[in-house]
Design a protein around this motif. Sequence first.
Motif, PDB file in Angstrom:
ATOM      1  N   ALA A  23       3.159  -8.706  -7.506  1.00 24.84           N
ATOM      2  CA  ALA A  23       4.075  -7.706  -6.946  1.00 24.84           C
ATOM      3  C   ALA A  23       3.402  -6.340  -6.964  1.00 24.84           C
ATOM      4  N   LEU A  24       3.850  -5.469  -6.097  1.00 19.44           N
ATOM      5  CA  LEU A  24       3.257  -4.149  -5.999  1.00 19.44           C
ATOM      6  C   LEU A  24       4.340  -3.094  -5.848  1.00 19.44           C
ATOM      7  N   HIS A  25       3.955  -1.865  -6.110  1.00 23.19           N
ATOM      8  CA  HIS A  25       4.894  -0.756  -5.964  1.00 23.19           C
ATOM      9  C   HIS A  25       4.946  -0.348  -4.500  1.00 23.19           C
ATOM     10  N   ALA A  26       6.142  -0.111  -4.011  1.00 22.44           N
ATOM     11  CA  ALA A  26       6.348   0.282  -2.624  1.00 22.44           C
ATOM     12  C   ALA A  26       7.533   1.230  -2.551  1.00 22.44           C
ATOM     13  N   GLN A  43       1.021   1.004   0.047  1.00 24.58           N
ATOM     14  CA  GLN A  43      -0.402   1.328   0.042  1.00 24.58           C
ATOM     15  C   GLN A  43      -0.850   1.982   1.349  1.00 24.58           C
ATOM     16  N   GLY A  44      -0.052   2.952   1.812  1.00 20.52           N
ATOM     17  CA  GLY A  44      -0.391   3.715   3.000  1.00 20.52           C
ATOM     18  C   GLY A  44      -0.055   3.050   4.320  1.00 20.52           C
ATOM     19  N   PHE A  81      -7.921  -5.710   7.154  1.00 20.41           N
ATOM     20  CA  PHE A  81      -6.973  -4.995   8.004  1.00 20.41           C
ATOM     21  C   PHE A  81      -5.589  -5.626   7.932  1.00 20.41           C
ATOM     22  N   VAL A  82      -4.600  -4.862   8.397  1.00 24.96           N
ATOM     23  CA  VAL A  82      -3.234  -5.343   8.636  1.00 24.96           C
ATOM     24  C   VAL A  82      -2.811  -4.768   9.974  1.00 24.96           C
ATOM     25  N   GLU A 106      -5.973 -10.120  -0.901  1.00 24.06           N
ATOM     26  CA  GLU A 106      -6.169  -9.113  -1.931  1.00 24.06           C
ATOM     27  C   GLU A 106      -6.194  -7.690  -1.397  1.00 24.06           C
ATOM     28  N   SER A 107      -6.588  -7.478  -0.154  1.00 25.62           N
ATOM     29  CA  SER A 107      -6.596  -6.130   0.411  1.00 25.62           C
ATOM     30  C   SER A 107      -6.556  -6.224   1.930  1.00 25.62           C
TER      31      SER A 107
END
Length: 136
Positions: A23-26, A43-44, A81-82, A106-107
């Motif tokens: 999980a990540l902070h958003a 993450q931007g 990329f996304v 992962e990124s």
Amino acid sequence: MSPKPTPLEENPEAFYARFQAHALHAHLFPEPWGSPVLEVLVQGHILYAFDRGAPPAPTGPVRILLHGVAREVKPLEREPFVERQGSAYRLGGPFHPLGEGFYLLESPVPVVVHADQPLPERAEVLLWPPLMLFRE
């Protein structure tokens, strides 16, 4: 008769618990009235994801888990990329196996991806819509 497909999750809470280490902070923006699609800054990147949590969704900082199901897979031939393509997302980057067909992109944005076929260490994946968001 073909065998019944195995569900990817028992329920949203169990899925979040299983993968909470990723999980990540958003930041969640206010949800549009009656819409299950949330706008999230992570993450931007601004992403749109189907909310799998109990309503109403909180606004502001929250820990989330993003999840998608691979539709197309190919080796990554560029930087991570996304990208949004209509209602779907195309992701590329390093993938780490989590077991049972699940992988972690992962990124640039961590996403738990399920794929029916093994993913290479660096892959480009087109997800089936929608991108799903699980939250605490």
